[in-house]
Design an enzyme around this catalytic site. Structure first.
Site: not given
Ligand code: NAD
Length: 258
Positions: A157, A164
């Site tokens: 990570y 984070k």
């Molecule tokens: P995802 O890829 O669907 O979403 C990530 C989003 O970030 C995308 O919509 C992307 O377009 C956007 N993004 C990236 N760069 C950008 C920029 N410069 N301007 C605007 N938007 C931008 O994936 P996700 O897993 O739904 O991620 C959403 C959040 O959840 C993130 O913060 C991720 O770290 C967090 N998260 C995810 C998980 C998991 O296992 N999926 C677990 C814990 C936390």
């Protein structure tokens, strides 16, 4: 009762990339509870995927916003002010790091890769909050998404764990500052859910399997469960809660593996 939880409330959701996105699971819950959303997209490729999703929930406000650009953030909130006058909630579900920085040795993280991850994944929450506050005329709720890697050294990570940690700290500082305006700031710390962003993290499948075996609930969490926790934090159900990192990870964060 849930169906009217966000009746009359309006807000913006950053981070819907496709149907698998945690932001989409959150959007579905908001709309199901009677709330109205504006969605944003970072580029044309994402716009093509977000538009049909927005249509499916009857949302006409689908606006461009690269969170690395202050002018785009300011422009977005100016549009929301012209359209709605005020908003009640913001969902920040955005993170980015170079793929190479999400595998291998953490000590190899480049200066520019570190700065990029912090800019998109952390600073953006601060910039967005700054623009959202003047529109939260009757208070509001701001929500971001974190992961256990903020608190533990989760293999692979790497730089995103550091980002984070800074994000969770930012939640506390923003919550401390904005509480007197009736604005709450919280995070959901989600267990692994298969999304575009997650697929960039090394050994993601292994992380999913670890949850199956070791989490108290003996399973992974779902996009819907993250959405439901978000609904709690965005609505009046959590009116006394701010600065909190709310784990939705089947209890995984509290167990010690043998
Ligand atoms: P995802 O890829 O669907 O979403 C990530 C989003 O970030 C995308 O919509 C992307 O377009 C956007 N993004 C990236 N760069 C950008 C920029 N410069 N301007 C605007 N938007 C931008 O994936 P996700 O897993 O739904 O991620 C959403 C959040 O959840 C993130 O913060 C991720 O770290 C967090 N998260 C995810 C998980 C998991 O296992 N999926 C677990 C814990 C936390």
């Amino acid at each position: 009762m849930i169906s009217g939880l966000l009746e009359g409330k309006r807000g913006v959701v950053f981070g819907v990339a496709n149907q698998m996105s945690l932001a989409w699971g959150i959007t579905e819950q908001i709309v199901g509870a009677g709330g109205q959303v504006a969605l944003t997209y970072v580029n044309e490729a994402v716009e093509k995927r977000v538009k049909p999703l927005a249509e499916s929930i009857g949302t006409e406000l689908v606006l461009p916003c690269d969170v690395a650009r202050d002018l785009e953030i300011e422009g977005l909130f100016a549009t929301l002010e012209r359209t709605w006058g005020k908003i009640d909630f913001v969902v920040h579900s955005v993170a980015y790091a170079h793929r190479d920085d999400l595998r291998g040795f953490f000590s190899q993280t480049t200066r520019s890769g570190f700065a990029l991850a912090m800019d998109i994944s952390v600073y953006s929450l601060i910039a967005i909050t700054r623009c959202a506050v003047p529109l939260m005329k009757e208070g509001g709720s701001i929500l971001t998404l974190s992961y256990l890697g903020a608190r533990r050294a989760v293999p692979g990570y790497n730089v995103m764990g550091v980002a984070k940690a800074a994000l969770e700290s930012s939640v506390r500082y923003l919550a401390a500052e904005l509480g007197e305006k009736g604005i709450r700031v919280n995070a959901v710390s989600s267990g692994p859910v298969k999304t575009l962003a997650a697929s960039a993290v090394a050994n993601f499948q292994k992380k999913l399997r670890a949850m199956d075996g070791l989490s108290p609930l003996r399973r992974n969490v779902t996009q819907e469960e993250v959405g439901k926790a978000a609904l709690y934090l965005l609505s009046d159900l959590s009116s006394g809660v701010t600065g909190e990192i709310h784990f939705v990870d089947a209890g995984f964060n509290m167990v010690v593996s043998a």
